[in-house]
Design an enzyme around this catalytic site. Structure first.
Site, PDB file in Angstrom:
ATOM      1  CD  GLN A 114      -2.819   1.200   0.096  1.00 24.48           C
ATOM      2  OE1 GLN A 114      -3.387  -0.012  -0.295  1.00 24.48           O
ATOM      3  NE2 GLN A 114      -3.170   2.184  -0.458  1.00 24.48           N
ATOM      4  CD  GLU A 116      -8.532   2.804  -2.094  1.00 25.83           C
ATOM      5  OE1 GLU A 116      -7.657   3.191  -1.446  1.00 25.83           O
ATOM      6  OE2 GLU A 116      -8.630   2.485  -3.419  1.00 25.83           O
ATOM      7  CG  HIS A 117      -7.757  -1.584  -0.531  1.00 28.64           C
ATOM      8  ND1 HIS A 117      -6.891  -0.324  -0.707  1.00 28.64           N
ATOM      9  CD2 HIS A 117      -8.110  -1.979  -1.532  1.00 28.64           C
ATOM     10  CE1 HIS A 117      -7.111  -0.047  -2.034  1.00 28.64           C
ATOM     11  NE2 HIS A 117      -7.448  -1.191  -2.628  1.00 28.64           N
ATOM     12  CG  ASP A 129      -4.503  -3.731  -5.627  1.00 26.19           C
ATOM     13  OD1 ASP A 129      -5.628  -3.373  -5.154  1.00 26.19           O
ATOM     14  OD2 ASP A 129      -3.364  -3.762  -4.825  1.00 26.19           O
ATOM     15  CG  HIS A 182     -50.110  16.954  -9.743  1.00 26.32           C
ATOM     16  ND1 HIS A 182     -49.693  18.268  -9.782  1.00 26.32           N
ATOM     17  CD2 HIS A 182     -49.062  16.155  -9.635  1.00 26.32           C
ATOM     18  CE1 HIS A 182     -48.512  18.170 -10.074  1.00 26.32           C
ATOM     19  NE2 HIS A 182     -48.042  17.112  -9.781  1.00 26.32           N
TER      20      HIS A 182
END
Lengths: 431, 431
Positions: free
Chosen positions: B260, B327-328, B361, B420
């Site tokens: 990372q 994120e991960h 990935d 309406h």
């Protein structure tokens, strides 16, 4: 209403006719800065800014921002007919929205177990506009998908009436949809409170709901702020595009155009037809029907910038509709249902003469929060997934890693990321 | 890496530890204005602005923006091992993404036929960052869901190499994923070209893909422009949070943290563990492994602002992870798979010691375009639906309208919208 013969226009003129005026989606410098200052007041002062704004913009002195348990007693004053209508609509909306509820999945292949989990967004904010009447239908359209998604914290904000109260219909609908807490706040200040939180109103992760240009601009601004909140979708004035052939019922068409026009003087109303006769009959019908309607003034202003387009064929009507990408598309044509295949860009489609837009606006079950301003080209109307997010996962066995390892190593090499490669190589070497 | 004992912190300190620095998501005044000026140059000058920017930012004099048929011959120079890796990864990505492909539905109830149609976004733009190596994996992650969705026009833009060429790997992967046209443009100028179109590059409705802070800021700016384009999601630097128990493998954990960290000096790397011993072993392993890695310098800078958090229990580790919303998320713990139930906020989860992030990935099948900066609280990773939009429809029979009519009339009355109401009443009266 301006009548345009499509065949007489060149490409530039055609694009111009179908273009929304940008001013209509908010952003002008004055609006931007006044909304920005309201937002920063709420950021700094919190609740006290909300009380001040309630005085300044809603002319109300509030004792409390939260609707008290006692105030819910007002529900008793709501007539049974309205209650039944809300219950029936809620039931239909619930049924339709459950159909598109996403489902978790997982599978295993070569020792690699992959899957996806759908989780509710934990904290959501629901904005219900105020104004002359309680928009109970909007409450149903926001609260029911949030309920199906399973959002833990559902914060409802809506401007108080001049008497400082919230309408019994809103209170009843909220209770019916499992909304626990309602706060009295409207406009840009309410959006700021949801995005950043105050002493009383909790911060949420995503904000839903329509509103005037201040609300729309505020939603845009907080969605750009790294500490703000996400929003459902950008919004412009409501729109309808009606496609009609020579066999269509002019009175029905006129009633649909008028229903759209009463929303807002900036509402967009377009009729596209193959029949000159329908044009004249619809114009005549509008003159008759408008006299019986209470929102005449708004309707007149909306119709002033509305258009009737005369096209050569039904296919041309659809290509015009697809380039315009209307929020609402009504089909007053033969074989309307089979023509759905021709629809590429639209928020929601109303098929045939017995399907007026008001049915979907209120009670059939589809959502009435839909993409405007041509956003139907890339945005969907509100659904359960808008209140959720997905999380993918993978679980490899040793064999799975052996199977895929070399592929990962090659690609990591190709991208020059050797620490990525090493995370695999080191594991395989460890055996 | 800073080591923090969670128990010793108060709530404020804990929030601070888990907060991303806002500077990291772009927006500072200088960036904003320089990107704004690039965008307006592209708006006004079109292609010529792109040629100028290629000179200025990529140091390349381009003869043409579009990759010529002749240039595709370079594919021949790509080794078979790389080709096979791309083909295998593409196959897995295709398989996984098809699983979450939305399905049209419709049903009929009381004479009311309701349904939803899913349609591809007609025109999409795919941005592939340049840099030292060709990001072929990103191309697969964008192009394959776009292909499954059925987007007609898929415009791929990527910065040219210093020699003005596009890497053979990118060309091969693009062809393999059915991308017909590739344009040589990068940075904010490429995003502007996609959003507004130039003489050569067609305007698209939605823009996908990661990039540096200029690309990210440009995506934000064009997404705010009423004539611009929608974007996939806001983006910050890449992140990983690893949860480890005392039985975890320190070498594997270190390799995941280093993978990372090599992304970017601003990459966010966090280890949360219940074991003091693991902390020391992982730190030692990092010292060993880092010596064999080519991107040492970037890794060092990233690790300087990375954190190791010592928690009291695995449940506390998960509550830290859920508040951070990484994120991960990598799980180096016993019963990792069953612990998925504890994950509330994350982009993608890597379960157990044989599931390094690099597998996802590149090649397992899940998408690597995932929400960063805590956006995992409300955004999903990229999927097929991101390249589509839904259109709801309704088709009522006369009986259907009779059934629902009164409910619609009551709600329209409640909201004071009599046009309406009239659209329904007039139809029912017409019988």
């Amino acid at each position: 209403m301006q009548v345009i013969v499509w065949a007489t226009l060149d490409t530039l003129q055609r694009n111009k006719i179908l273009q929304r005026s940008i001013s209509k989606v908010g952003a002008n410098q004055e609006l931007t800065s006044s909304v920005a200052s309201i937002i920063s007041q709420v950021k700094i002062q919190g609740d006290s800014a909300l009380f001040k704004c309630a005085q300044q913009f809603d002319n109300v002195n509030l004792d409390s921002l939260e609707v008290s348990v006692k105030e819910y007693q007002a529900i008793a004053s709501l007539d049974q007919k309205s209650k039944n209508a809300i219950i029936t609509a809620a039931e239909n909306i619930h049924h339709f929205h459950q159909m598109s509820c996403p489902k978790d999945f997982e599978y295993e292949k070569n020792g690699i177990n992959l899957g996806k989990m759908y989780r509710p967004i934990e904290k959501v904010g629901l904005y219900i506009p105020g104004g002359t009447a309680p928009l109970v239908s909007t409450l149903l359209m926001l609260a029911i998908p949030a309920q199906i998604a399973g959002c833990q914290t559902k914060i409802l904000v809506t401007p108080p009436q001049v008497d400082g109260k919230i309408s019994p219909a809103i209170l009843f609908a909220a209770k019916h949809c499992g909304i626990e807490t309602i706060y009295k706040a409207g406009g840009a200040q309410a959006i700021a409170a949801l995005a950043f939180g105050t002493q009383t109103i909790p911060k949420v992760y995503k904000i839903f709901g329509p509103g005037n240009k201040y609300v729309t601009e505020a939603k845009l601004q907080v969605s750009k702020d790294a500490l703000g909140a996400a929003i459902d979708m950008p919004a412009g004035p409501s729109e309808v595009l009606v496609i009609a052939d020579d066999k269509a019922n002019p009175a029905f068409i006129a009633s649909d155009l008028l229903a759209q026009a009463e929303h807002d003087k900036e509402a967009q109303v377009i009729l596209v037809t193959t029949s000159k006769q329908i044009v004249n009959q619809v114009l005549a019908e509008i003159e008759v029907q408008i006299n019986y309607l209470s929102r005449k003034q708004i309707i007149h202003e909306a119709l002033n910038h509305s258009r009737i387009i005369l096209a050569n064929s039904i296919n041309e009507c659809f290509s015009i509709a697809n380039s315009y990408a209307p929020e609402h598309l009504i089909l007053h044509i033969k074989e309307a249902k089979s023509s759905l295949a021709k629809v590429v860009n639209a928020g929601s489609v109303f098929v045939g003469q017995w399907s007026p837009e008001s049915v979907g606006d209120y009670a059939s079950g589809t959502n009435h929060v839909l993409p405007t301003h041509g956003y139907a080209r890339m945005y969907s109307g509100l659904d359960v997934m808008a209140f959720m997010k997905s999380i993918s996962f993978q679980h490899l066995t040793l064999d799975g890693l052996k199977y895929i390892g070399e592929t990962v190593e090659s690609l990591a090499e190709l991208e020059g990321l050797d620490a990525h490669k090493n995370a695999v190589s080191l594991r395989l070497k460890s055996l």
